[in-house]
Design a protein around this motif. Structure first.
Motif, PDB file in Angstrom:
ATOM      1  N   GLU A   1       0.792  -1.238   0.000  1.00 23.41           N
ATOM      2  CA  GLU A   1       0.000   0.000   0.000  1.00 23.41           C
ATOM      3  C   GLU A   1       0.824   1.287   0.000  1.00 23.41           C
ATOM      4  OE1 GLU A   1      -3.058  -0.175   2.967  1.00 23.41           O
ATOM      5  OE2 GLU A   1      -4.315  -1.458   1.700  1.00 23.41           O
ATOM      6  N   LYS A   2       2.037   1.211   0.584  1.00 22.35           N
ATOM      7  CA  LYS A   2       2.784   2.477   0.660  1.00 22.35           C
ATOM      8  C   LYS A   2       3.556   2.797  -0.636  1.00 22.35           C
ATOM      9  CE  LYS A   2       6.935   0.829   3.127  1.00 22.35           C
ATOM     10  NZ  LYS A   2       6.693  -0.569   3.452  1.00 22.35           N
ATOM     11  N   TYR A   3       3.435   1.945  -1.641  1.00 23.05           N
ATOM     12  CA  TYR A   3       4.159   2.198  -2.896  1.00 23.05           C
ATOM     13  C   TYR A   3       3.213   2.770  -3.951  1.00 23.05           C
ATOM     14  CZ  TYR A   3       7.553  -0.923  -0.732  1.00 23.05           C
ATOM     15  OH  TYR A   3       8.448  -1.501   0.131  1.00 23.05           O
ATOM     16  N   SER A   4       3.718   3.712  -4.749  1.00 22.19           N
ATOM     17  CA  SER A   4       2.920   4.150  -5.898  1.00 22.19           C
ATOM     18  C   SER A   4       3.854   4.556  -7.025  1.00 22.19           C
ATOM     19  CB  SER A   4       1.963   5.280  -5.529  1.00 22.19           C
ATOM     20  OG  SER A   4       2.696   6.380  -5.088  1.00 22.19           O
ATOM     21  N   LEU A   5       3.337   4.466  -8.232  1.00 23.51           N
ATOM     22  CA  LEU A   5       4.170   4.682  -9.424  1.00 23.51           C
ATOM     23  C   LEU A   5       4.663   6.118  -9.519  1.00 23.51           C
ATOM     24  CD1 LEU A   5       2.481   3.146 -12.587  1.00 23.51           C
ATOM     25  CD2 LEU A   5       4.638   2.480 -11.543  1.00 23.51           C
ATOM     26  N   PRO A   6       5.965   6.329  -9.733  1.00 25.04           N
ATOM     27  CA  PRO A   6       6.428   7.698  -9.978  1.00 25.04           C
ATOM     28  C   PRO A   6       5.781   8.251 -11.253  1.00 25.04           C
ATOM     29  CG  PRO A   6       8.282   6.180  -9.686  1.00 25.04           C
ATOM     30  CD  PRO A   6       7.048   5.343  -9.781  1.00 25.04           C
ATOM     31  N   ALA A   7       5.470   9.531 -11.230  1.00 24.90           N
ATOM     32  CA  ALA A   7       4.831  10.123 -12.406  1.00 24.90           C
ATOM     33  C   ALA A   7       5.802  10.141 -13.598  1.00 24.90           C
ATOM     34  CB  ALA A   7       4.365  11.537 -12.089  1.00 24.90           C
ATOM     35  N   GLU A   8       7.081  10.377 -13.310  1.00 25.43           N
ATOM     36  CA  GLU A   8       8.097  10.417 -14.378  1.00 25.43           C
ATOM     37  C   GLU A   8       8.382   9.013 -14.892  1.00 25.43           C
ATOM     38  OE1 GLU A   8       9.826  12.725 -16.052  1.00 25.43           O
ATOM     39  OE2 GLU A   8       8.465  14.176 -15.102  1.00 25.43           O
ATOM     40  N   LYS A   9       8.214   8.787 -16.187  1.00 28.24           N
ATOM     41  CA  LYS A   9       8.397   7.434 -16.741  1.00 28.24           C
ATOM     42  C   LYS A   9       9.803   6.894 -16.483  1.00 28.24           C
ATOM     43  CE  LYS A   9       4.857   6.791 -20.076  1.00 28.24           C
ATOM     44  NZ  LYS A   9       4.381   7.221 -21.350  1.00 28.24           N
ATOM     45  N   ALA A  10      10.821   7.764 -16.604  1.00 25.94           N
ATOM     46  CA  ALA A  10      12.211   7.318 -16.451  1.00 25.94           C
ATOM     47  C   ALA A  10      12.489   6.789 -15.047  1.00 25.94           C
ATOM     48  CB  ALA A  10      13.154   8.457 -16.785  1.00 25.94           C
ATOM     49  N   GLU A  11      11.703   7.243 -14.079  1.00 28.86           N
ATOM     50  CA  GLU A  11      11.942   6.819 -12.684  1.00 28.86           C
ATOM     51  C   GLU A  11      11.298   5.477 -12.360  1.00 28.86           C
ATOM     52  OE1 GLU A  11      10.595   9.875 -10.027  1.00 28.86           O
ATOM     53  OE2 GLU A  11      11.729  11.402 -11.122  1.00 28.86           O
ATOM     54  N   ARG A  12      10.416   5.016 -13.246  1.00 26.08           N
ATOM     55  CA  ARG A  12       9.602   3.843 -12.889  1.00 26.08           C
ATOM     56  C   ARG A  12      10.429   2.569 -12.764  1.00 26.08           C
ATOM     57  NH1 ARG A  12       4.034   5.215 -16.227  1.00 26.08           N
ATOM     58  NH2 ARG A  12       3.385   6.792 -14.729  1.00 26.08           N
ATOM     59  N   LYS A  13      11.302   2.339 -13.750  1.00 21.97           N
ATOM     60  CA  LYS A  13      12.068   1.085 -13.766  1.00 21.97           C
ATOM     61  C   LYS A  13      12.927   0.953 -12.500  1.00 21.97           C
ATOM     62  CE  LYS A  13      14.389  -1.913 -16.977  1.00 21.97           C
ATOM     63  NZ  LYS A  13      15.837  -1.898 -16.941  1.00 21.97           N
ATOM     64  N   PRO A  14      13.773   1.956 -12.185  1.00 20.84           N
ATOM     65  CA  PRO A  14      14.577   1.818 -10.953  1.00 20.84           C
ATOM     66  C   PRO A  14      13.717   1.691  -9.695  1.00 20.84           C
ATOM     67  CG  PRO A  14      14.946   3.964 -12.017  1.00 20.84           C
ATOM     68  CD  PRO A  14      14.125   3.142 -12.952  1.00 20.84           C
ATOM     69  N   TYR A  15      12.593   2.411  -9.676  1.00 20.51           N
ATOM     70  CA  TYR A  15      11.717   2.342  -8.501  1.00 20.51           C
ATOM     71  C   TYR A  15      11.135   0.933  -8.351  1.00 20.51           C
ATOM     72  CZ  TYR A  15       8.002   3.556  -5.213  1.00 20.51           C
ATOM     73  OH  TYR A  15       7.179   3.605  -4.121  1.00 20.51           O
ATOM     74  N   LEU A  16      10.728   0.337  -9.485  1.00 19.49           N
ATOM     75  CA  LEU A  16      10.143  -1.017  -9.425  1.00 19.49           C
ATOM     76  C   LEU A  16      11.192  -2.055  -9.027  1.00 19.49           C
ATOM     77  CD1 LEU A  16       7.710  -0.774 -12.449  1.00 19.49           C
ATOM     78  CD2 LEU A  16       7.061  -1.358 -10.112  1.00 19.49           C
ATOM     79  N   GLU A  17      12.421  -1.831  -9.457  1.00 15.60           N
ATOM     80  CA  GLU A  17      13.497  -2.751  -9.058  1.00 15.60           C
ATOM     81  C   GLU A  17      13.726  -2.668  -7.551  1.00 15.60           C
ATOM     82  OE1 GLU A  17      16.736  -1.789 -11.683  1.00 15.60           O
ATOM     83  OE2 GLU A  17      15.716  -2.795 -13.351  1.00 15.60           O
ATOM     84  N   LYS A  18      13.729  -1.443  -7.047  1.00 14.47           N
ATOM     85  CA  LYS A  18      13.908  -1.235  -5.601  1.00 14.47           C
ATOM     86  C   LYS A  18      12.743  -1.882  -4.840  1.00 14.47           C
ATOM     87  CE  LYS A  18      14.332   2.705  -2.502  1.00 14.47           C
ATOM     88  NZ  LYS A  18      13.025   3.255  -2.322  1.00 14.47           N
ATOM     89  N   PHE A  19      11.546  -1.680  -5.367  1.00 11.92           N
ATOM     90  CA  PHE A  19      10.344  -2.273  -4.748  1.00 11.92           C
ATOM     91  C   PHE A  19      10.479  -3.802  -4.677  1.00 11.92           C
ATOM     92  CE2 PHE A  19       6.371  -4.502  -5.860  1.00 11.92           C
ATOM     93  CZ  PHE A  19       5.649  -4.271  -4.714  1.00 11.92           C
ATOM     94  N   SER A  20      10.905  -4.391  -5.792  1.00 15.03           N
ATOM     95  CA  SER A  20      11.034  -5.858  -5.857  1.00 15.03           C
ATOM     96  C   SER A  20      11.991  -6.365  -4.800  1.00 15.03           C
ATOM     97  CB  SER A  20      11.571  -6.291  -7.210  1.00 15.03           C
ATOM     98  OG  SER A  20      10.531  -6.383  -8.096  1.00 15.03           O
ATOM     99  N   SER A  21      13.126  -5.690  -4.662  1.00 13.39           N
ATOM    100  CA  SER A  21      14.089  -6.215  -3.690  1.00 13.39           C
ATOM    101  C   SER A  21      13.585  -5.961  -2.268  1.00 13.39           C
ATOM    102  CB  SER A  21      15.493  -5.676  -3.966  1.00 13.39           C
ATOM    103  OG  SER A  21      15.685  -4.471  -3.321  1.00 13.39           O
ATOM    104  N   GLU A  22      12.953  -4.832  -2.022  1.00 14.04           N
ATOM    105  CA  GLU A  22      12.419  -4.563  -0.666  1.00 14.04           C
ATOM    106  C   GLU A  22      11.340  -5.578  -0.288  1.00 14.04           C
ATOM    107  OE1 GLU A  22      12.911   0.214  -0.628  1.00 14.04           O
ATOM    108  OE2 GLU A  22      10.987  -0.551   0.074  1.00 14.04           O
ATOM    109  N   ILE A  23      10.461  -5.831  -1.258  1.00 18.38           N
ATOM    110  CA  ILE A  23       9.302  -6.681  -0.967  1.00 18.38           C
ATOM    111  C   ILE A  23       9.739  -8.138  -0.749  1.00 18.38           C
ATOM    112  CG2 ILE A  23       8.407  -7.431  -3.250  1.00 18.38           C
ATOM    113  CD1 ILE A  23       6.269  -5.490  -0.840  1.00 18.38           C
ATOM    114  N   SER A  24      10.853  -8.517  -1.375  1.00 16.53           N
ATOM    115  CA  SER A  24      11.280  -9.909  -1.160  1.00 16.53           C
ATOM    116  C   SER A  24      11.874 -10.109   0.240  1.00 16.53           C
ATOM    117  CB  SER A  24      12.234 -10.377  -2.258  1.00 16.53           C
ATOM    118  OG  SER A  24      13.292  -9.493  -2.344  1.00 16.53           O
ATOM    119  N   GLN A  25      12.201  -9.005   0.906  1.00 14.32           N
ATOM    120  CA  GLN A  25      12.703  -9.110   2.294  1.00 14.32           C
ATOM    121  C   GLN A  25      11.560  -8.998   3.307  1.00 14.32           C
ATOM    122  OE1 GLN A  25      15.816  -9.899   2.560  1.00 14.32           O
ATOM    123  NE2 GLN A  25      16.015  -9.578   0.345  1.00 14.32           N
TER     124      GLN A  25
END
Ligand SMILES: Cc1ncc(COP(=O)(O)O)c(C=O)c1O
Length: 445
Positions: free
Chosen positions: A394-418
C-alpha cells in the motif's frame, strides 16, 4: 544416429531438462491463479508428445495432400465428432494452431478488408484479436467497440443493440478475456440477426464452463464459435472453430490453405483426448467447482476489503480493482504476490485511469487450483493470504516520471522480497500447495 534418437531428455539436453523440471516444481509449489491457464492431464500430455508430431498432413480427413494418413485421419475425425457431440455444432474445424490465428481465419472467411465489426473493447475485457489498434485485426478491419456500463461494470445489451443499429456492422463478436460475468450469447445473436450482421462468439475462456452446464451456450443461435482448447477445457494449446453448415466451406478454406499449412496432428490427437475427458461426468463436477471456488474467493477478497470489478463473479474469473490503493497499482500487486508464490496477472480495468503496461487491476481465476482439487475452504485461505500481501504494497505508488519507474520497481522488488509478512505467506502457500500434489512421480532430471 540411432543412439541420439533413443536418449532421454535429461541425457540429450540437461539444460532444457532442468528448465522443464523448474517449471514442474513451480507448478507444484505455487497457487496459480492466471485464469487462462490450467493443468493438462497426463493423457493429454502423452498425446501431445506422441509420434503424431512427426507428420505432415495438409488438407482434411479423406482429402489430404500427403499419403499414408490413415491414423491422422482417425484422430482428426474422432476429435471433430467429439466436439460436434459436446456442443451440438454442425461443423468443426479442429486444426487451428491457437486462438489468435483462429480468430484471424474467421475474419478472413467472413469479411473483406475494411469491413465493419462490432466487438468488446480490450480495456473492458475484449481480446487483442477483437480489433485492438495494435493488433493485425484492428489494422485490417474497421472495428468499433462496445464496453461495460460505467456503473454496473457489466455489458449493457441495450447499448450494444443501439450501437449495432447505428453502426450496421457486418459481424458482431461476443466473448472476452477479462469479463467476470455471464455473457448472454442469445441476446448477441438476436441483435446480429436484427441488424443483418453475422454473429461470432469467442468462448475461449469459458468453454469448460459451457460444457459443464454452468455457463449458457452460444449454440445453436451463433453463426461461428471459436474456442481455444487449453483454458477451462484443459486440453493442449490450440483452438477450434465451430460453425453452422452454411459457413463450413468458407471456414475450412480460410484455415487451410488461407491461414495455415500443415495441421499439428499431435495437438489434434491431444484435443481429441481433452474432449473425451470433457465428456465424462467428473468434468461437470470440475466445471461447477470452478464457479463455486471463484465465488468463494471473491467473497473472501471482498470480506478483506478488496474491490472487485462488477462486485463479484459468475464464472472462473475475478478482476480486482486496485484504484482504492492507487491507479497503476497492478504491477506492485503482481510482483508482491509473485514473491509469495501466488501467480496472477496485472490487467486493465474498465475505464482504466492508468496505462496497459501499468494497469490498475489484477486478473485471477480458479481453473488451475480447481483442477488440483482445492475447494471453498482453500479459497478463503487464499483470499486472506492475497489480502495480506496486497496490504504490504500500500505504501508504494508509481512515480509520475516514466524514467523513474524502472529503478523504482526494481527497488520495490528487492524490498518486498525481504518483507517478513510476505515471506510467511510464501511458506503458507508452499504448505497449502503440497497438500494438493501435481503430476506425482514425474521428473525430467
Ligand atoms: C477470448 C480470447 N480469444 C483469443 C485468445 C487467443 O488465444 P491464443 O493466445 O491461443 O492465440 C485468447 C487468449 O488469451 C482469449 O482469451
Amino acid at each position: 544416429m540411432m543412439e541420439m534418437m533413443d536418449r532421454k531428455l535429461k541425457e540429450a539436453d540437461p539444460e532444457i531438462a532442468k528448465a522443464v523440471e523448474g517449471e514442474l516444481n513451480w507448478e507444484r509449489e505455487t497457487i496459480h491463479l492466471i485464469p487462462s491457464d490450467n493443468l493438462a492431464s497426463r493423457a493429454v500430455l502423452e498425446a501431445l508428445g506422441s509420434v503424431f508430431d512427426n507428420r505432415y498432413s495438409e488438407g482434411y480427413a479423406g482429402k489430404r495432400y500427403y499419403g499414408s494418413q490413415e491414423f491422422v485421419d482417425r484422430a482428426e475425425t474422432l476429435a471433430i465428432e467429439r466436439a460436434k457431440k459436446i456442443f451440438g455444432a454442425e461443423h468443426v474445424n479442429i486444426q487451428c494452431y491457437s486462438g489468435s490465428p483462429a480468430n484471424l481465419a474467421i475474419y478472413f472467411a467472413l469479411l473483406n478488408p475494411g469491413d465493419k465489426v462490432l466487438a468488446m473493447d480490450l480495456t473492458h475485457g475484449g481480446h487483442l484479436t477483437h480489433g485492438s489498434p495494435v493488433n493485425f485485426t484492428g489494422r485490417s478491419y474497421n472495428f468499433v467497440h462496445y464496453g461495460v456500463d460505467r456503473e454496473t461494470e457489466r455489458i449493457d445489451y441495450a447499448a450494444v443493440r443501439e450501437m449495432a443499429i447505428k453502426e450496421k456492422p457486418k459481424l458482431i463478436v461476443s466473448g472476452a478475456t477479462a469479463y467476470s460475468r455471464q455473457i448472454d450469447f442469445k441476446k448477441f445473436a438476436a441483435i446480429a440477426k436484427e441488424v443483418g450482421a453475422m454473429s461470432m462468439a469467442d468462448i475461449s475462456h469459458i468453454t469448460g464452463l459451457i460444457i459443464g452446464g454452468v455457463h449458457p451456450s452460444p449454440f445453436p443461435e451463433t453463426d461461428v464459435v471459436m474456442t481455444t482448447t487449453h483454458k477451462t477445457l484443459r486440453g493442449p494449446r490450440g483452438a477450434m472453430i465451430m460453425c453452422k453448415k452454411e459457413f463450413a466451406e468458407k471456414i475450412d478454406k480460410a484455415v487451410f490453405p488461407g491461414m495455415q499449412g500443415g495441421p499439428h496432428d499431435h495437438a489434434t490427437a491431444a484435443k481429441a483426448v481433452a474432449l473425451k475427458e470433457a465428456m465424462q461426468p467428473e468434468f461437470k463436477d470440475y466445471a461447477a467447482q470452478i464457479v463455486k471456488n471463484a465465488r468463494a474467493l471473491a467473497k473472501g477478497l471482498i470480506e478483506n476489503g478488496i474491490k472487485l470489478v462488477s462486485g463479484g463473479t459468475d464464472n472462473h474469473l475475478i478482476l480486482i480493482n486496485l484504484t482504492p490503493i492507487e491507479k497503476g497499482h497492478g504491477i506492485f500487486a503482481q510482483k508482491a504476490l509473485e514473491k509469495a508464490n501466488i501467480t496472477v496477472n496485472k490487467n486493465t480495468i474498465p475505464y482504466e485511469p492508468s496505462t496497459p503496461f501499468y494497469p490498475s487491476g489484477i486478473r485471477i481465476g480458479t481453473p488451475t487450483i480447481t483442477t488440483r482439487g482445492m475447494k471453498e475452504p482453500e479459497m478463503a485461505a487464499i483470499a486472506d493470504m492475497m489480502a495480506t500481501v496486497i496490504k504490504e504494497t500500500e505504501k508504494y505508488s508509481l512515480p509520475a516520471e516514466k524514467a523513474e519507474r524502472k529503478p523504482y520497481l526494481e527497488k520495490f522488488s528487492s524490498e518486498i522480497s525481504q518483507n517478513s509478512k510476505i515471506r510467511k505467506v510464501r511458506d503458507d502457500v508452499i504448505k497449502l500447495s503440497r497438500r494438493f500434489p501435481v503430476y506425482e512421480g514425474l521428473t525430467y532430471v
